[in-house]
Design a protein around this motif. Structure first.
Motif, PDB file in Angstrom:
ATOM      1  N   MET A  89       0.834  -1.210   0.000  1.00  0.00           N
ATOM      2  CA  MET A  89       0.000   0.000   0.000  1.00  0.00           C
ATOM      3  C   MET A  89       0.864   1.253   0.000  1.00  0.00           C
ATOM      4  O   MET A  89       0.552   2.230  -0.697  1.00  0.00           O
ATOM      5  CB  MET A  89      -0.940  -0.003   1.199  1.00  0.00           C
ATOM      6  CG  MET A  89      -2.098  -0.962   1.040  1.00  0.00           C
ATOM      7  SD  MET A  89      -3.266  -0.815   2.374  1.00  0.00           S
ATOM      8  CE  MET A  89      -2.920  -2.302   3.268  1.00  0.00           C
ATOM      9  N   LEU A  90       1.957   1.229   0.749  1.00  0.00           N
ATOM     10  CA  LEU A  90       2.885   2.361   0.751  1.00  0.00           C
ATOM     11  C   LEU A  90       3.484   2.549  -0.640  1.00  0.00           C
ATOM     12  O   LEU A  90       3.566   3.674  -1.144  1.00  0.00           O
ATOM     13  CB  LEU A  90       3.989   2.125   1.779  1.00  0.00           C
ATOM     14  CG  LEU A  90       5.093   3.167   1.834  1.00  0.00           C
ATOM     15  CD1 LEU A  90       4.553   4.492   2.365  1.00  0.00           C
ATOM     16  CD2 LEU A  90       6.247   2.677   2.686  1.00  0.00           C
ATOM     17  N   GLN A  91       3.866   1.462  -1.273  1.00  0.00           N
ATOM     18  CA  GLN A  91       4.417   1.554  -2.622  1.00  0.00           C
ATOM     19  C   GLN A  91       3.370   2.042  -3.620  1.00  0.00           C
ATOM     20  O   GLN A  91       3.688   2.774  -4.558  1.00  0.00           O
ATOM     21  CB  GLN A  91       4.979   0.207  -3.061  1.00  0.00           C
ATOM     22  CG  GLN A  91       6.284  -0.133  -2.400  1.00  0.00           C
ATOM     23  CD  GLN A  91       6.849  -1.420  -2.931  1.00  0.00           C
ATOM     24  OE1 GLN A  91       6.315  -2.492  -2.646  1.00  0.00           O
ATOM     25  NE2 GLN A  91       7.917  -1.330  -3.690  1.00  0.00           N
ATOM     26  N   ALA A  92       2.130   1.643  -3.448  1.00  0.00           N
ATOM     27  CA  ALA A  92       1.065   2.126  -4.327  1.00  0.00           C
ATOM     28  C   ALA A  92       0.900   3.634  -4.187  1.00  0.00           C
ATOM     29  O   ALA A  92       0.702   4.335  -5.188  1.00  0.00           O
ATOM     30  CB  ALA A  92      -0.246   1.407  -4.023  1.00  0.00           C
ATOM     31  N   LEU A  93       0.999   4.140  -2.974  1.00  0.00           N
ATOM     32  CA  LEU A  93       0.921   5.594  -2.778  1.00  0.00           C
ATOM     33  C   LEU A  93       2.092   6.310  -3.448  1.00  0.00           C
ATOM     34  O   LEU A  93       1.916   7.369  -4.051  1.00  0.00           O
ATOM     35  CB  LEU A  93       0.879   5.919  -1.287  1.00  0.00           C
ATOM     36  CG  LEU A  93      -0.399   5.554  -0.557  1.00  0.00           C
ATOM     37  CD1 LEU A  93      -0.243   5.789   0.946  1.00  0.00           C
ATOM     38  CD2 LEU A  93      -1.575   6.335  -1.100  1.00  0.00           C
TER      39      LEU A  93
END
Length: 144
Positions: A70-74
């Protein structure tokens, strides 16, 4: 230099956080499944004890992988745009990782004896992570 050129520059903090999160979750998944658990078997621990260690640590690694994805998606959304989650290979892999983590916890809660499906989900996460490692870091891919 125009204002749009300033905002198009890749974020160094985003690139660093992308690489750090990727290192932790992909490396952690592979290390647990392919190094730590087999090493415990080679040391001579009882198979039931190794199963207990795996059943305690695997959900933690899957949850951590989902959080890091999720952090990488952001970071990907910030570097590219929202549509890159569906059109870009990195976004598709991240969405697959998040979806497989949700399925992992759903199967774990629904049927805790379905070890085949839990292992399958775990390995899909690990191989999606490996494919993600082969992709360029957002903002450093030459205008892709």
């Amino acid at each position: 230099m125009s204002k749009s050129a300033i905002f198009k520059r890749p974020s160094r903090a985003g690139s660093i956080s992308w690489q750090l999160a990727q290192t932790f979750w992909v490396g952690g998944l592979w290390l647990l499944h392919f190094v730590v658990l087999p090493a415990l078997g080679k040391v001579g621990l009882a198979p039931l004890l190794i199963e207990d260690v795996a059943s305690a640590l695997s959900p933690l690694m899957v949850g951590f992988a989902a959080f890091c994805a999720m952090l990488q998606a952001l970071v990907l959304i910030q570097a590219e745009r929202l549509s890159s989650l569906w059109r870009d290979m990195r976004g598709q892999l991240l969405l697959t990782v998040i979806l497989m983590a949700i399925v992992y916890f759903g199967v774990r809660e629904g049927q805790s004896t379905a070890t085949f499906w839990l292992t399958f989900n775990y390995l899909v996460l690990a191989f999606c992570g490996l494919m993600l490692v082969l992709q360029p870091v957002p903002g450093q891919d030459g205008g892709r």
